[in-house]
Design an enzyme around this catalytic site. Structure first.
Site, short mmCIF file in Angstrom:
data_model
loop_
_atom_site.label_atom_id
_atom_site.label_comp_id
_atom_site.label_asym_id
_atom_site.label_seq_id
_atom_site.Cartn_x
_atom_site.Cartn_y
_atom_site.Cartn_z
CG ASP A 8 -1.83 1.19 1.25
OD1 ASP A 8 -2.82 1.16 0.51
OD2 ASP A 8 -1.54 2.18 1.96
CE1 TYR A 63 0.51 7.60 3.15
CE2 TYR A 63 0.95 5.43 2.26
CZ TYR A 63 0.10 6.32 2.89
OH TYR A 63 -1.16 5.91 3.27
CE LYS A 123 -3.71 4.72 0.43
NZ LYS A 123 -2.33 4.50 0.89
CG HIS A 142 -4.53 9.64 0.47
ND1 HIS A 142 -3.16 9.58 0.35
CD2 HIS A 142 -4.80 9.19 1.72
CE1 HIS A 142 -2.63 9.13 1.47
NE2 HIS A 142 -3.60 8.89 2.32
CG ASN A 194 -8.99 8.70 4.96
OD1 ASN A 194 -8.92 8.17 6.06
ND2 ASN A 194 -7.93 8.80 4.17
CG PHE A 244 -0.79 -2.34 15.36
CD1 PHE A 244 -1.52 -3.52 15.42
CD2 PHE A 244 0.36 -2.32 14.58
CE1 PHE A 244 -1.12 -4.66 14.72
CE2 PHE A 244 0.77 -3.44 13.89
CZ PHE A 244 0.03 -4.62 13.95
CG LEU A 249 2.49 1.43 17.77
CD1 LEU A 249 3.14 1.68 19.13
CD2 LEU A 249 2.61 -0.04 17.39
CD GLN A 267 4.25 -10.81 16.02
OE1 GLN A 267 3.57 -9.83 16.28
NE2 GLN A 267 5.35 -11.12 16.70
CG ASN A 268 2.61 -7.50 11.32
OD1 ASN A 268 2.33 -7.83 12.47
ND2 ASN A 268 3.22 -6.36 11.04
N1 LIG Z 1 -5.55 5.94 3.57
C1 LIG Z 1 -5.01 6.63 4.56
O1 LIG Z 1 -5.34 7.81 4.79
C2 LIG Z 1 -3.98 5.97 5.43
C3 LIG Z 1 -3.64 6.54 6.68
C4 LIG Z 1 -2.72 5.89 7.49
C5 LIG Z 1 -2.15 4.68 7.07
N2 LIG Z 1 -2.46 4.17 5.84
C6 LIG Z 1 -1.81 2.93 5.34
O2 LIG Z 1 -1.92 1.92 6.35
C7 LIG Z 1 -0.63 1.44 6.68
C8 LIG Z 1 -0.62 0.95 8.12
O3 LIG Z 1 -0.99 1.95 9.03
P1 LIG Z 1 0.08 2.74 9.92
O4 LIG Z 1 1.38 2.80 9.21
O5 LIG Z 1 -0.59 3.99 10.34
O6 LIG Z 1 0.26 1.93 11.23
P2 LIG Z 1 0.29 0.48 11.77
O7 LIG Z 1 0.64 -0.49 10.74
O8 LIG Z 1 -0.95 0.31 12.56
O9 LIG Z 1 1.46 0.61 12.86
C9 LIG Z 1 2.80 0.78 12.51
C10 LIG Z 1 3.61 0.68 13.77
O10 LIG Z 1 3.42 -0.62 14.36
C11 LIG Z 1 4.68 -1.26 14.52
N3 LIG Z 1 4.44 -2.69 14.29
C12 LIG Z 1 4.18 -3.29 13.10
N4 LIG Z 1 3.95 -4.60 13.29
C13 LIG Z 1 4.08 -4.85 14.61
C14 LIG Z 1 3.96 -6.01 15.43
N5 LIG Z 1 3.66 -7.21 14.91
N6 LIG Z 1 4.17 -5.88 16.77
C15 LIG Z 1 4.47 -4.69 17.32
N7 LIG Z 1 4.58 -3.55 16.60
C16 LIG Z 1 4.39 -3.63 15.26
C17 LIG Z 1 5.59 -0.63 13.50
O11 LIG Z 1 6.92 -0.80 13.88
P3 LIG Z 1 8.20 -0.56 12.93
O12 LIG Z 1 7.74 0.06 11.65
O13 LIG Z 1 9.06 0.31 13.74
O14 LIG Z 1 8.79 -1.91 12.69
C18 LIG Z 1 5.11 0.82 13.52
O15 LIG Z 1 5.62 1.48 14.66
C19 LIG Z 1 0.28 2.64 6.38
O16 LIG Z 1 1.63 2.33 6.32
C20 LIG Z 1 -0.32 3.14 5.07
O17 LIG Z 1 0.12 2.34 3.99
C21 LIG Z 1 -3.39 4.78 5.04
#
Ligand SMILES: NC(=O)c1ccc[n+]([C@@H]2O[C@H](COP(=O)([O-])OP(=O)(O)OC[C@H]3O[C@@H](n4cnc5c(N)ncnc54)[C@H](OP(=O)(O)O)[C@@H]3O)[C@@H](O)[C@H]2O)c1
Length: 325
Positions: free
Chosen positions: A46, A51, A80, A113, A169, A219, A222, A282-283
């Site tokens: 994604d 970004y 996006k 987006h 969104n 998460f 976080l 793990q994910n």
């Molecule tokens: N459409 C939108 O407006 C929008 C908005 C936000 C996000 N997104 C998309 O969604 C994706 C995911 O959301 P996000 O990046 O906000 O956050 P997320 O995936 O919920 O969280 C990322 C955080 O969790 C940690 N993490 C990942 N796997 C883990 C696990 N198994 N155990 C413990 N910690 C773990 C990561 O660590 P490390 O990275 O330090 O390893 C990072 O600090 C984004 O990257 C993006 O592609 C889209």
């Protein structure tokens, strides 16, 4: 092991239910992280103009393709359309730029987006443009209705630049309106979704319209703590929540796996971002166990309608839009 897929409507594409996000993925780590992710078995990524790392993410993809680890058609790559490019005359040219940055001929999925149109910023002035017109705090909305943008998105499909289109969104009302005029229906709705923001009615609406739902920020706080946002700092970390911890103990799994499974078991797609290879694996493999119905209900009951990524926070007071509830 291969990841289960969701079949998209109307295209029939297979979208792997576990993908990897790239928001805040450090440019210096992108190429290697994406390359290693593909070697590990990730097939769904994604990305987004906003970004600021599509070139580097693309390098990881190219490396894996050049080394014959995967073919292009084995991958599902989402990108996006940023808010400043909603006008019909900007949509195709910005996709062309994003594809060039990535080194690709097409995106598998392209999303609007945010349903918020902002004044155009030429990529030669600043790229990615972000929310503010001046790159600081002057946020200027533009008079581009969503129907114009959606029609331009449909033309991308016709031109073969993207295979499927969707939205992110977006609230239920806007989605219902879009379905009135869509010649090509949205295949995916991507929204913030975690136990503090379950968006139950929106998810039900989308799924009843055969629109697949991708959950982001699984998460909860976080991801937003990394940005030092007050709302995230004040919220209890979900990994430390008693309900989540107890369920994790029941299954000898990590809280992260429980949070992801809570989504995927209900048919949602997840795209966690990780850089640590242990967490990435793990994910990817979290789908190997099932929660009970009671456990799913217990996690869902943590909902407090707490949204971290709220566009109304980015818009100045006079332009606040409460369109996401
Ligand atoms: N459409 C939108 O407006 C929008 C908005 C936000 C996000 N997104 C998309 O969604 C994706 C995911 O959301 P996000 O990046 O906000 O956050 P997320 O995936 O919920 O969280 C990322 C955080 O969790 C940690 N993490 C990942 N796997 C883990 C696990 N198994 N155990 C413990 N910690 C773990 C990561 O660590 P490390 O990275 O330090 O390893 C990072 O600090 C984004 O990257 C993006 O592609 C889209």
């Amino acid at each position: 092991m291969s990841t289960p897929c969701i079949t998209l409507y109307p295209t029939g594409q297979k979208l792997p239910q576990v993908g990897m996000g790239t928001w805040k993925l450090d440019k210096n780590l992108c190429e290697e992280t994406i390359y290693q992710a593909i070697k590990m078995g990730y097939r769904h990524f994604d990305a987004a103009c906003d970004y600021g790392n599509e070139v580097e993410v693309g390098l990881g993809v190219q490396k894996a393709i050049q080394e014959n680890i995967v073919k292009r058609e084995d991958l599902f790559i989402t990108s996006k359309l940023w808010n400043t490019f909603h006008a019909k005359e900007h949509v195709e040219s910005i996709v062309q730029k994003q594809l060039k940055d990535f080194g690709l001929d097409y995106f598998d999925l392209y999303l609007i987006h945010f349903p918020v149109s902002l004044e155009y910023v030429d990529p030669s002035v600043r790229y990615p443009p972000g929310w503010a017109y001046d790159g600081k705090n002057d946020v200027r909305t533009a008079n581009v209705p969503l129907q114009e943008t959606w029609t331009a998105m449909e033309e991308l499909v016709t031109a073969g630049l993207v295979k499927a289109i969707g939205v992110s969104n977006m609230c239920g009302g806007l989605l219902v309106d879009l379905l009135r005029y869509a010649r090509i229906r949205p295949s995916v709705l991507q929204v913030e979704h975690h136990p503090y923001l379950t968006q139950t009615k929106l998810v039900q609406l989308a799924q009843s319209e055969h629109i697949a739902v991708t959950a982001y920020s699984s998460f909860g706080p976080l991801s937003f703590r990394e940005l030092n946002w007050d709302s995230a700092n004040e919220a209890k970390i979900l990994f430390e929540h008693d309900t989540v911890l107890k369920i994790a103990q029941n299954h000898q799994r990590t809280p992260a796996e429980v949070l992801l499974r809570w989504s995927t078991q209900r048919g949602l797609i997840v795209i966690p971002k990780a850089t640590d290879p242990v967490l990435m694996k793990q994910n990817l493999e979290h789908i190997q166990f099932d929660l009970t119905e009671d456990e799913i209900r217990a996690i869902s009951s943590l909902n407090i309608n707490l949204r971290f990524n709220d566009p109304s926070d980015y818009l100045s007071d006079s332009k606040r839009l409460f369109i996401f509830a």
